[in-house]
Design an enzyme around this catalytic site. Sequence first.
Site, PDB file in Angstrom:
ATOM      1  N   ASP A  82       0.842  -1.193   0.000  1.00  0.00           N
ATOM      2  CA  ASP A  82       0.000   0.000   0.000  1.00  0.00           C
ATOM      3  C   ASP A  82       0.880   1.247   0.000  1.00  0.00           C
ATOM      4  O   ASP A  82       2.015   1.233   0.496  1.00  0.00           O
ATOM      5  CB  ASP A  82      -0.886   0.034   1.246  1.00  0.00           C
ATOM      6  N   ARG A  83       0.329   2.347  -0.506  1.00  0.00           N
ATOM      7  CA  ARG A  83       1.077   3.607  -0.557  1.00  0.00           C
ATOM      8  C   ARG A  83       1.684   3.960   0.807  1.00  0.00           C
ATOM      9  O   ARG A  83       2.845   4.359   0.894  1.00  0.00           O
ATOM     10  CB  ARG A  83       0.141   4.748  -0.998  1.00  0.00           C
TER      11      ARG A  83
END
Length: 289
Positions: free
Chosen positions: A128-129
């Site tokens: 995930d970012r």
Amino acid sequence: MKKTEYRVGECASLMDFLVSKMPDASRTRIKEMLANEVYVDDKKVSQFNYPLQPGMVVSLQRKGFRERFVPQGLDIIFEDQHLIVVNKHTGLLSYSKKPNDQTVITILNQYLSYTHQTCHAHIVHRLDRDTSGLMVVSKSKQVSQAFEADWKGIVTERAYVAVAWGNVEQDSGTIRSWLTDGQYCVLSSPFDNGGKEAITHYKVLRRSRRYSLLELHLDTGRRNQIRVHLREMKHPVVHDPMYGYKDDISPINRLALHAMRLHFRHPITCKVLRFETPIPPSFNRLMEI
């Protein structure tokens, strides 16, 4: 122009000779020099296995200082001719279809271009970012496809560390549910509703008055899996804007989730590679509150 000369004393390949003369230089840096700075008897040579004979003169002709490329948003932990292992910083996308987005892939493609490597970065798996930690990126579709075809056979350990809200009572346990993509987030069901099965194992490393520090292992790698499963336990990841508490007032300005450990068998060389990064200092500071 700066020129440095070395006289060859015994038979050797050009790469081995340069490595012996420049022990502090990385092989990547030497390959970069071979692309445009190395001459043998005043003839430009870029072939790394070029055979040297006694009496030849190897010269390095540098046209000026060139700042070393330092990737922003990630650290390169390991690299060979097939793949790269990076420690991704929080806030960086792994991959995006939008060409203007800054991602792990775009940054590594800049690095590969700068170091004159005739290949491109290919996604193997994603974070995930806002999750930091270890990622593998391949230099060819062949290597990416090898991981995809036998992920569980190749990857022997993949561990995360997270700071969760509250006191997780059991020292260890397993969370199992079926995940489906909703309009805005991933939805979880305790029974098979046609979604993708997700299994997360956890153990408590430390407890404090407000938080629990957890190590997590995944049997499956679903999108947002850890974040959804810790929400299901009613112990969401600290500073999680999507699955955490709306009134999260923790003093950490990032998602408290990090891909800490990664062990895998190299899909080409079959060598077992093991990588581990330390728990982020901000996680430890949280546990002291």
